[in-house]
Design a protein around this motif. Structure first.
Motif, PDB file in Angstrom:
ATOM      1  N   ILE A  13     100.420 161.247  -2.871  1.00  0.00           N
ATOM      2  CA  ILE A  13      99.391 161.851  -3.723  1.00  0.00           C
ATOM      3  C   ILE A  13     100.045 162.692  -4.818  1.00  0.00           C
ATOM      4  CG2 ILE A  13      97.484 163.518  -3.798  1.00  0.00           C
ATOM      5  CD1 ILE A  13      96.809 162.636  -0.909  1.00  0.00           C
ATOM      6  N   PHE A  14     101.067 163.459  -4.432  1.00  0.00           N
ATOM      7  CA  PHE A  14     101.790 164.293  -5.402  1.00  0.00           C
ATOM      8  C   PHE A  14     102.448 163.419  -6.471  1.00  0.00           C
ATOM      9  CE2 PHE A  14     105.904 166.234  -6.660  1.00  0.00           C
ATOM     10  CZ  PHE A  14     105.406 167.323  -7.365  1.00  0.00           C
ATOM     11  N   THR A  15     103.135 162.356  -6.034  1.00  0.00           N
ATOM     12  CA  THR A  15     103.781 161.439  -6.979  1.00  0.00           C
ATOM     13  C   THR A  15     102.752 160.803  -7.903  1.00  0.00           C
ATOM     14  OG1 THR A  15     105.502 160.932  -5.336  1.00  0.00           O
ATOM     15  CG2 THR A  15     105.275 159.412  -7.188  1.00  0.00           C
ATOM     16  N   ALA A  16     101.614 160.437  -7.335  1.00  0.00           N
ATOM     17  CA  ALA A  16     100.546 159.816  -8.119  1.00  0.00           C
ATOM     18  C   ALA A  16     100.035 160.767  -9.196  1.00  0.00           C
ATOM     19  CB  ALA A  16      99.393 159.406  -7.205  1.00  0.00           C
ATOM     20  N   GLU A  17      99.875 162.039  -8.851  1.00  0.00           N
ATOM     21  CA  GLU A  17      99.395 163.019  -9.819  1.00  0.00           C
ATOM     22  C   GLU A  17     100.401 163.228 -10.955  1.00  0.00           C
ATOM     23  OE1 GLU A  17      96.547 164.326 -10.158  1.00  0.00           O
ATOM     24  OE2 GLU A  17      95.581 163.777  -8.286  1.00  0.00           O
ATOM     25  N   ILE A  18     101.686 163.205 -10.614  1.00  0.00           N
ATOM     26  CA  ILE A  18     102.732 163.317 -11.640  1.00  0.00           C
ATOM     27  C   ILE A  18     102.677 162.116 -12.583  1.00  0.00           C
ATOM     28  CG2 ILE A  18     105.219 163.336 -12.075  1.00  0.00           C
ATOM     29  CD1 ILE A  18     104.193 165.976 -11.019  1.00  0.00           C
ATOM     30  N   LEU A  19     102.527 160.920 -11.996  1.00  0.00           N
ATOM     31  CA  LEU A  19     102.426 159.701 -12.813  1.00  0.00           C
ATOM     32  C   LEU A  19     101.182 159.736 -13.699  1.00  0.00           C
ATOM     33  CD1 LEU A  19     103.454 156.909 -10.259  1.00  0.00           C
ATOM     34  CD2 LEU A  19     104.803 157.819 -12.154  1.00  0.00           C
TER      35      LEU A  19
END
Length: 217
Positions: A13-19
């Motif tokens: 989820i964190f990686t997705a938000e950064i992307l």
């Protein structure tokens, strides 16, 4: 590591938000280059138009690809975390409802009312999916006796409530009172809500980063 599935899910989820953030920046740059391309076209500068037009296409494509990847990662991440905390199951349901709302809005784009309802459903579903994700992390933090993460999550939830209340007030002022004065007041309230939204998003990213670290221990 007490919650391996939640750890994997929150990390995604964190990686997705950064992307998604990078995608948003690419989209903004794409709009800027589009304006430059239009200006170059009006000035009859073929070279400038081609260069700016090519840059626009690249940035818009990057924004679209990153957004799609981010969306898929959020679904997978929430699905992973839902195996260990029920709030993420609620978040997953909201995401599915949001997809349905978006489809309704797209399919009935010719009908302003139905399309608007679809967009509203999608927006509300996105809002509540975020709330359930934060709530899920707070519950996990409580089980791990991490008061810092729990307090940070509760502060973000309060800010989300304030932002949405301000947005509702701004809309009501325009609908009920009308006129230039009311529109100006509503615009000021909307601006405050917009600034708070940026602060809230930064806090949310920080919250996810700390939650990821917490669950990885």
């Amino acid at each position: 590591m007490r919650f391996p599935n939640a750890a994997k899910g929150v990390k995604r989820i964190f990686t997705a938000e950064i992307l998604a953030l990078i995608g948003g920046i690419c989209g903004t740059i794409g709009i800027i280059t589009l304006v430059i391309a239009l200006a170059a076209a009006s000035g009859k500068s073929a070279t400038g138009t081609i260069a700016a037009g090519g840059a626009t296409a690249i940035f818009m494509l990057a924004a679209s690809i990153l957004s799609i990847i981010a969306f898929i990662m959020i679904i997978v991440g929430v699905s992973n975390a839902s195996k260990e905390e029920s709030s993420f199951k609620a978040a997953l349901i909201c995401i599915i409802i949001g997809i349905v709302g978006s489809l309704i809005s797209s399919i009935f784009s010719g009908n302003a009312t139905v399309s608007a309802i679809g967009s509203l459903i999608s927006s509300l579903a996105t809002l509540f999916s975020t709330i359930f994700i934060i709530t899920g992390i707070i519950k996990l933090a409580d089980q791990l006796n991490n008061g810092e993460i729990s307090a940070k999550g509760n502060n973000i939830l309060k800010m989300i409530i304030v932002i949405n209340v301000l947005a509702i007030i701004a809309n009501l002022i325009v609908l009920i009172l009308g006129g230039m004065t009311a529109s100006t007041v509503a615009a000021i309230i909307a601006l405050v809500a917009g600034i708070l939204s940026i602060v809230q998003y930064i806090m949310y990213l920080s919250f996810l980063a700390k939650a990821k670290a917490m669950l990885a221990e």
